[in-house]
Scaffold this active site. Structure first.
Site, PDB file in Angstrom:
ATOM      1  N   LEU A   1       0.823  -1.201   0.000  1.00 54.95           N
ATOM      2  CA  LEU A   1       0.000   0.000   0.000  1.00 54.95           C
ATOM      3  C   LEU A   1       0.858   1.251   0.000  1.00 54.95           C
ATOM      4  O   LEU A   1       0.579   2.196  -0.752  1.00 54.95           O
ATOM      5  CB  LEU A   1      -0.929   0.012   1.217  1.00 54.95           C
ATOM      6  CG  LEU A   1      -1.740   1.293   1.433  1.00 54.95           C
ATOM      7  CD1 LEU A   1      -2.628   1.595   0.243  1.00 54.95           C
ATOM      8  CD2 LEU A   1      -2.550   1.200   2.720  1.00 54.95           C
TER       9      LEU A   1
ATOM     10  N   TYR B   1      -3.610 -11.109  15.874  1.00 51.18           N
ATOM     11  CA  TYR B   1      -3.398  -9.984  14.952  1.00 51.18           C
ATOM     12  C   TYR B   1      -4.505  -8.950  15.120  1.00 51.18           C
ATOM     13  O   TYR B   1      -4.248  -7.748  15.241  1.00 51.18           O
ATOM     14  CB  TYR B   1      -3.356 -10.501  13.519  1.00 51.18           C
ATOM     15  CG  TYR B   1      -3.408  -9.414  12.473  1.00 51.18           C
ATOM     16  CD1 TYR B   1      -2.344  -8.544  12.280  1.00 51.18           C
ATOM     17  CD2 TYR B   1      -4.536  -9.255  11.652  1.00 51.18           C
ATOM     18  CE1 TYR B   1      -2.390  -7.544  11.319  1.00 51.18           C
ATOM     19  CE2 TYR B   1      -4.591  -8.272  10.692  1.00 51.18           C
ATOM     20  CZ  TYR B   1      -3.521  -7.417  10.523  1.00 51.18           C
ATOM     21  OH  TYR B   1      -3.574  -6.428   9.569  1.00 51.18           O
TER      22      TYR B   1
END
Length: 286
Positions: free
Chosen positions: A13, A124
């Site tokens: 990204l 996570y």
């Protein structure tokens, strides 16, 4: 034009965001290790000085590894994010913090609103949820942009994996009981720029391409883009290939905040894949 800093600029990204910002005429600097260490408050303070907008793309994203190494994931995704937010808050800039669909419960059948109760099921997800809380506590001038199912040219992704498998095998399977929103990094980068340039309200934003599909549906769409028979990929269940970290079964994110702010949302995922295909599958063409 605003002066932007992209932290984690070497990632999938971050790389596209730097390119998109330059295309829009913004002044932008991209930093990654070792030029900036989010675990070092002094490094963060030095890096953000003079920036109008700081985008945190730095993250520990090894979802399965985090199940047995949550401390490391927490250090990057929560403590590191807090360090960066604190440094931004000390100046006059704003922060864009990239988060994930893994912070929601992942059950249900209707898109998750931005104000949904945070209920991560994985290590996570817990570390990213902690990061969301930390950056908003440290820096009120923060846009938290949750995204999901990212793919792009500058990193590993499911569409590229599907394209490779299609060249190596006659048939193969993909999970059909996980539903989400495949999101092209270029579209997300454009969306982030629109949010900031519009002076949109700070808070939680959902940055995913519109629509929804399963991993199996995405794999079929990739084969269509490659001019191959989508029937070559068969549906399988998550339980057929168990992983250490639980995956959200339904992590479709609601985009109501875009309409409320009068900002164009990200396009439909199928349109995005079609536009991405020429560069994403260049090595698999022919």
């Amino acid at each position: 034009m605003a002066r932007w800093l992209v932290v984690g600029a070497a990632g999938m990204l971050g790389t596209d965001l730097v390119e998109v910002l330059r295309a829009h005429g913004h002044e932008v600097e991209g930093l990654d290790l070792p030029a900036i260490d989010v675990l070092d408050p002094a490094s963060c303070a030095d890096a953000v000085a003079g920036s109008d907008v700081v985008v945190n793309c730095a993250a520990y994203t090894a979802v399965d590894a985090a199940e047995t190494d949550e401390a490391t994931a927490f250090a990057v995704n929560a403590v590191g994010a807090a360090n960066l937010a604190r440094a931004v808050a000390a100046g006059e800039g704003s922060l864009v913090h990239v988060s994930t669909d893994y912070v929601v419960a992942g059950e249900g059948s209707t898109p998750w609103p931005a104000d949904s109760v945070v209920a991560p099921a994985s290590a996570y997800g817990r570390t990213k949820a902690a990061g969301e809380w930390a950056v908003r506590a440290e820096c009120p001038r923060t846009w938290v942009v949750r995204t999901a199912w990212l793919y792009g040219v500058h990193g590993k992704s499911i569409p590229s994996t599907v394209a490779r498998l299609a060249r190596e095998r006659d048939t193969f399977g993909f999970v059909a009981d996980q539903v989400g929103q495949p999101t092209w990094t270029v579209d997300l980068a454009e969306g982030i720029v629109r949010i900031v340039d519009a002076g949109a309200p700070h808070g939680i934003w959902h940055g995913t391409n519109a629509g929804e599909t399963s991993w199996h549906g995405l794999a079929q769409a990739v084969l269509e883009e490659l001019g191959m028979d989508p029937a070559r990929v068969s549906p399988i269940a998550t339980s057929d290939y168990p992983a250490p970290a639980p995956r959200p079964a339904y992590s479709v994110l609601d985009h109501g905040m875009w309409a409320a702010a009068g900002i164009e949302p990200l396009p439909h995922w199928r349109d995005a894949l079609h536009r991405a295909a020429p560069v994403l599958f260049e090595e698999h063409a022919g």
